[in-house]
Design a protein around this motif. Structure first.
Motif, PDB file in Angstrom:
ATOM      1  N   GLY A  13       0.817  -1.212   0.000  1.00 34.46           N
ATOM      2  CA  GLY A  13       0.000   0.000   0.000  1.00 34.46           C
ATOM      3  C   GLY A  13       0.845   1.254   0.000  1.00 34.46           C
ATOM      4  O   GLY A  13       0.524   2.232  -0.694  1.00 34.46           O
ATOM      5  N   GLU A  14       1.937   1.239   0.733  1.00 31.08           N
ATOM      6  CA  GLU A  14       2.834   2.389   0.767  1.00 31.08           C
ATOM      7  C   GLU A  14       3.500   2.636  -0.586  1.00 31.08           C
ATOM      8  O   GLU A  14       3.925   3.745  -0.878  1.00 31.08           O
ATOM      9  N   LYS A  15       3.550   1.601  -1.403  1.00 31.14           N
ATOM     10  CA  LYS A  15       4.178   1.718  -2.725  1.00 31.14           C
ATOM     11  C   LYS A  15       3.135   1.859  -3.834  1.00 31.14           C
ATOM     12  O   LYS A  15       3.456   1.738  -5.006  1.00 31.14           O
ATOM     13  N   ASP A  22      -3.956  -3.864  -9.177  1.00 34.64           N
ATOM     14  CA  ASP A  22      -2.589  -3.339  -9.024  1.00 34.64           C
ATOM     15  C   ASP A  22      -1.616  -4.483  -8.752  1.00 34.64           C
ATOM     16  O   ASP A  22      -0.525  -4.535  -9.314  1.00 34.64           O
ATOM     17  N   LEU A  23      -2.016  -5.399  -7.893  1.00 31.11           N
ATOM     18  CA  LEU A  23      -1.180  -6.549  -7.561  1.00 31.11           C
ATOM     19  C   LEU A  23      -1.000  -7.448  -8.784  1.00 31.11           C
ATOM     20  O   LEU A  23       0.098  -7.910  -9.075  1.00 31.11           O
ATOM     21  N   ALA A  33      10.453  -7.320  -4.501  1.00 32.41           N
ATOM     22  CA  ALA A  33      11.190  -6.118  -4.110  1.00 32.41           C
ATOM     23  C   ALA A  33      10.345  -5.238  -3.189  1.00 32.41           C
ATOM     24  O   ALA A  33      10.854  -4.671  -2.210  1.00 32.41           O
ATOM     25  N   MET A  34       9.058  -5.128  -3.482  1.00 35.92           N
ATOM     26  CA  MET A  34       8.176  -4.289  -2.668  1.00 35.92           C
ATOM     27  C   MET A  34       7.907  -4.891  -1.302  1.00 35.92           C
ATOM     28  O   MET A  34       7.842  -4.175  -0.301  1.00 35.92           O
ATOM     29  N   ALA A  35       7.718  -6.199  -1.252  1.00 33.05           N
ATOM     30  CA  ALA A  35       7.367  -6.880  -0.008  1.00 33.05           C
ATOM     31  C   ALA A  35       8.590  -7.248   0.815  1.00 33.05           C
ATOM     32  O   ALA A  35       8.469  -7.559   1.994  1.00 33.05           O
TER      33      ALA A  35
END
Length: 70
Positions: A13-15, A22-23, A33-35
């Motif tokens: 969510g922050e990204k 979106d996912l 990379a995001m998680a």
């Protein structure tokens, strides 16, 4: 969604990942990379992404795909 824990949801969510679409638009390396790369392996990332994409395909195609795997 199965396989997605609360800390991962917060990080995504922050990204800017706010919806299943979106996912579903991510590649496995982007999701990792995001998680956090230690949060999951590539196979798990791919499974999460495909789960997010399920609603993109009609039920008949999904059922036919499952039968082909068996």
């Amino acid at each position: 969604m199965e396989g997605v824990e609360l800390p991962m949801l917060v990080a995504l969510g922050e990204k800017g990942v706010k919806s299943p679409d979106d996912l579903g638009n991510l590649a496995s390396d982007q999701l990792r990379a995001m998680a956090g790369e230690s949060a999951m392996d590539t196979d798990t990332a791919n499974a999460i992404i495909m789960k997010a994409r399920e609603h993109w395909f009609p039920a008949e195609e999904t059922a036919a795909g499952e039968e082909a795997k068996a």
